[in-house]
Design a protein around this motif. Structure first.
Motif, PDB file in Angstrom:
ATOM      1  N   ILE A 133      72.310 105.569  35.271  1.00 29.29           N
ATOM      2  CA  ILE A 133      72.386 106.334  34.023  1.00 29.29           C
ATOM      3  C   ILE A 133      71.038 106.955  33.662  1.00 29.29           C
ATOM      4  O   ILE A 133      70.053 106.240  33.438  1.00 29.29           O
ATOM      5  N   PRO A 134      70.975 108.286  33.585  1.00 25.75           N
ATOM      6  CA  PRO A 134      69.723 108.928  33.168  1.00 25.75           C
ATOM      7  C   PRO A 134      69.322 108.507  31.747  1.00 25.75           C
ATOM      8  O   PRO A 134      70.183 108.304  30.891  1.00 25.75           O
ATOM      9  N   GLY A 135      68.037 108.378  31.544  1.00 24.17           N
ATOM     10  CA  GLY A 135      67.531 108.069  30.206  1.00 24.17           C
ATOM     11  C   GLY A 135      67.292 106.590  29.964  1.00 24.17           C
ATOM     12  O   GLY A 135      66.726 106.225  28.943  1.00 24.17           O
ATOM     13  N   LEU A 136      67.739 105.750  30.880  1.00 19.14           N
ATOM     14  CA  LEU A 136      67.527 104.305  30.725  1.00 19.14           C
ATOM     15  C   LEU A 136      66.369 103.837  31.590  1.00 19.14           C
ATOM     16  O   LEU A 136      66.025 104.474  32.586  1.00 19.14           O
ATOM     17  N   ARG A 137      65.830 102.684  31.226  1.00 23.66           N
ATOM     18  CA  ARG A 137      65.019 101.893  32.142  1.00 23.66           C
ATOM     19  C   ARG A 137      65.789 100.614  32.434  1.00 23.66           C
ATOM     20  O   ARG A 137      66.444 100.063  31.553  1.00 23.66           O
TER      21      ARG A 137
END
Lengths: 329, 368
Positions: free
Chosen positions: A140-144
């Protein structure tokens, strides 16, 4: 310096950061009076009160959503989900909102929250308690996505996760919670995110893993050392964004790489690492990059979980294939 | 053998009320609240409704003429947005669904920004230069923004701030577990929070009666220990009065509540929808009789507060206002080709920098 196991190190990091920053809140099921089902939050209610240590109703979507709401208002919520399989009801909130508020509003709102959950099996628990979910979130883009493998890294990386201005999924290695102790200094110093740790330097093979599988990778490296094979052991630590620079530099030196993950094989994070090596390190390789993984099956219940979870023998078997590999003439 | 009968006691009792001040012809059915005695205030509300309708019409035209993407019209629901905009204080936090444009208008959002959002530009939810920048953006997924209001309201309460959160959703959203989790937990912490359900009778093609067998949506509040009531959502005076009472109760520590505003979606679900496939035209024509803009207009006229020339001037002003918003939207150049990376994280991890550079280079080539 106190010797702590991993769950005590998590507790220490929470306590330490809550002491330092009044904006840090803890929320989840049974985190207050009960101190969490694994006791990660034990003592926090007495130390910081029920406004900051929030026993929530039994509703995982709500827990994630509440953390998002708090985060948008400048708090630093640390939400606990009791078992990895119960993070799935949070996924809509995490994927569609936590990962996106900064993007959706061009940074007008943001989501500096941490979602903690135990990750992986090996504790003879019921169904849904033993899943390895890191690749699901890492897509998922935007997560760490962070997965510590020692008490000291759990402490330092959790501090970093809480201080990070964006959402962090913090996956703790369930079967390492009480497996061993390590000296952990409560110095308030975060470890770097987005950075892999070269835990052991070596010349002949790069062995890459994260989370609970690191313990088996360490054992495999010990065994190989006895055989005269020098292993460079890398703890990925931050799954996303992935520190390929460290891995590629190591593979450039050793020419051989085995990646160990507990989660199912297809689409796991080992695949992402192997693909990156193929793209950027192919000519450094003496042999194919091999993966050691769980099977593409449902995580079995306790009687068969040891069959599913890779162990030292499975790691060694793949390592031997790498050394036995003979290129076509 | 005699039959034994158990001791049965009534342990809880609930009642749903429905509030209306103006009948569909704009005639008062009861003495009006104080704000509705104030001619200027009523004219301000009417102006917002007229501007919203003109804006809505313009937005549909922009989509139909290929100059904007899919748009969700608010035709017939202007009273609810207007009531929200009037009942909230500037410092309160509005967590909207996506059809409450009148509220955004009254809370100082530039209508250009709403068009930018539907026009495919993330900057539309940045609210640059707007007076109120703490409201949430429009939420496309149904209902999942509602439980976030629990965290927002908890934050306000923790800081002892006398601010209130208003979270709105539609009738369809009440079928989702997210909304129940929010309703069920709000009273646990006695949060300064109002849930508003805009019941416009249709969730795309599914009529209200097929969402749930519940007699009202307001009664869903009772399961969470909240007061719940209905209001005529096409009566802007009633909707504002009921909302304001709930908001001020929440502000003064009285806790959360839920309001079901009864309205009707006069337009298709979005510009990508054709309601004639599933909805009887006679029902829509009948619903036009309850149009909220017409109702307030007739009321103002009956009180001598709106002359024919006032009306003509308002319509002209609203039309120019909508044109202006459209012109500003169309005149806004696209963001940088790197924009998709620039708000992904507070600081883009170095791992993704090469992708940003590639997008930048591709975006600068002709044809992009």
């Amino acid at each position: 310096m106190p010797e702590l196991n991993l769950i005590e190190a998590v507790n220490l990091a929470l306590r330490s950061e809550m002491q330092r920053d009044a904006g840090v809140l803890v929320l989840g099921e049974d985190v207050g009076r009960n101190g969490g089902v694994f006791r990660a939050t034990v003592g926090l209610l007495d130390a910081f009160g029920e406004e900051r240590v929030i026993d929530t109703p039994l509703a995982e979507t709500l827990i994630a959503a509440m953390a998002i709401g708090l985060a948008t208002q400048g708090f630093k919520p640390v939400a606990e989900i009791q078992f990895s399989g119960f993070t799935y009801p949070c996924i809509d909130q995490i994927v569609n909102h936590a990962a996106r508020y900064r993007h959706r509003t061009r940074s007008r709102l943001s989501c500096p929250m941490v979602l903690r959950a135990p990750n992986g099996g090996g504790i003879h628990a019921p169904e849904h308690h033993s899943e390895s979910v890191e690749a699901t979130f890492a897509h998922i883009p935007g997560l760490r996505v962070v997965a510590p493998s020692t008490p000291a890294r759990a402490y330092g990386l959790l501090l970093a996760a809480i201080r990070d201005p964006d959402p962090v999924i913090f996956l703790e290695p369930t079967r390492l919670y009480r497996l061993f102790k390590q000296a952990v200094e409560d110095n308030g110093e975060a470890l770097p995110l987005d950075t892999a740790f070269v835990e052991r330097e070596g010349q002949d093979l790069t062995l890459v893993s994260w989370g609970a599988m690191m313990q088996d990778a360490r054992a495999a490296a010990d065994r190989l050392a006895e055989e005269g094979i020098s292993v460079e052991l890398i703890d990925v630590a931050t799954i996303k964004p992935l520190d390929m620079d460290t891995i590629l530099a190591s593979v450039a030196k050793t020419g051989r790489c085995v990646i160990v993950q507990e989660s199912p094989r297809a689409g796991g994070w080992a695949s992402e690492i192997a693909a990156n090596i193929a793209e950027h390190g192919l000519l450094n390789l003496f042999a194919p990059v091999l993966r050691v993984s769980g099977y593409d099956t449902i995580m079995p219940l306790a009687r068969h979980e040891a069959l599913y979870i890779p162990d030292t023998e499975r790691i060694l078997a793949e390592v031997r294939k790498v050394f036995e590999f003979a290129p076509k003439a | 053998m005699s039959h034994s009968s158990p001791a049965v006691e009534r342990v809880a009792q609930f009642e749903v009320t429905y509030t209306q001040y103006l009948d569909p012809e704009g005639q008062p059915r009861a003495p009006l609240p104080d704000f509705a005695q104030d001619a200027e205030e009523l004219r301000r509300m009417y102006r917002a409704m007229v501007q919203t309708r003109a804006f809505d019409k313009k937005a549909v035209v922009l989509q139909r003429t290929g100059r904007m993407g899919t748009y969700a019209a608010c035709l017939g629901q202007e009273a609810i947005g207007t009531a929200i905009g009037c009942a909230l204080r500037a410092e309160d936090i509005f967590i909207p669904a996506y059809r409450e444009y009148a509220a955004q208008l009254l809370r100082g959002v530039r209508m250009r920004d709403i068009l930018l959002n539907w026009g495919g530009d993330e900057r539309g939810m940045h609210y640059e230069g707007c007076a109120i920048r703490h409201d949430f953006p429009l939420s496309v997924p149904i209902g999942s923004h509602v439980p976030q209001a629990i965290g927002v309201a908890y934050a306000l309460k923790l800081r002892r701030e006398p601010r209130v959160v208003l979270a709105s959703c539609g009738d369809g959203a009440t079928s989702k577990g997210d909304v129940y989790e929010a309703i069920s937990s709000a009273k646990v912490w006695n949060l300064p929070l109002v849930f508003l359900i805009s019941n416009n009778q249709w969730a795309i093609s599914l009529p209200r009666g097929r969402q749930t067998g519940a007699q009202t949506l307001a009664q869903k509040a009772f399961a969470g220990g909240l007061p719940g009531e209905q209001v005529d959502g096409n009566d802007v005076i009633a909707t504002r009065a009921v909302l304001a009472a709930a908001i001020e109760r929440a502000r003064s520590g009285g806790g959360p509540s839920l309001i079901e505003a009864i309205t009707y979606r006069l337009h298709d679900h979005t510009t990508a929808d054709d309601a004639r496939r599933y909805r009887n035209e006679a029902e829509v024509q009948e619903a036009w009789q309850r149009c909220p803009v017409k109702r307030l207009k007739q009321h103002l006229e009956a009180r001598g507060l709106l002359s024919a020339s006032d009306e003509a001037a308002l319509q002209q002003e609203a039309s120019a206002f909508a044109d202006q918003a459209a012109e500003e939207f169309l005149a806004t150049p696209p963001a940088s080709p790197a924009a998709m990376f620039d708000h992904l994280y507070a600081q883009l991890p170095k791992q993704y920098e090469w992708q940003r550079q590639e997008a930048l280079a591709r975006g600068l080539k002709p044809g992009h």
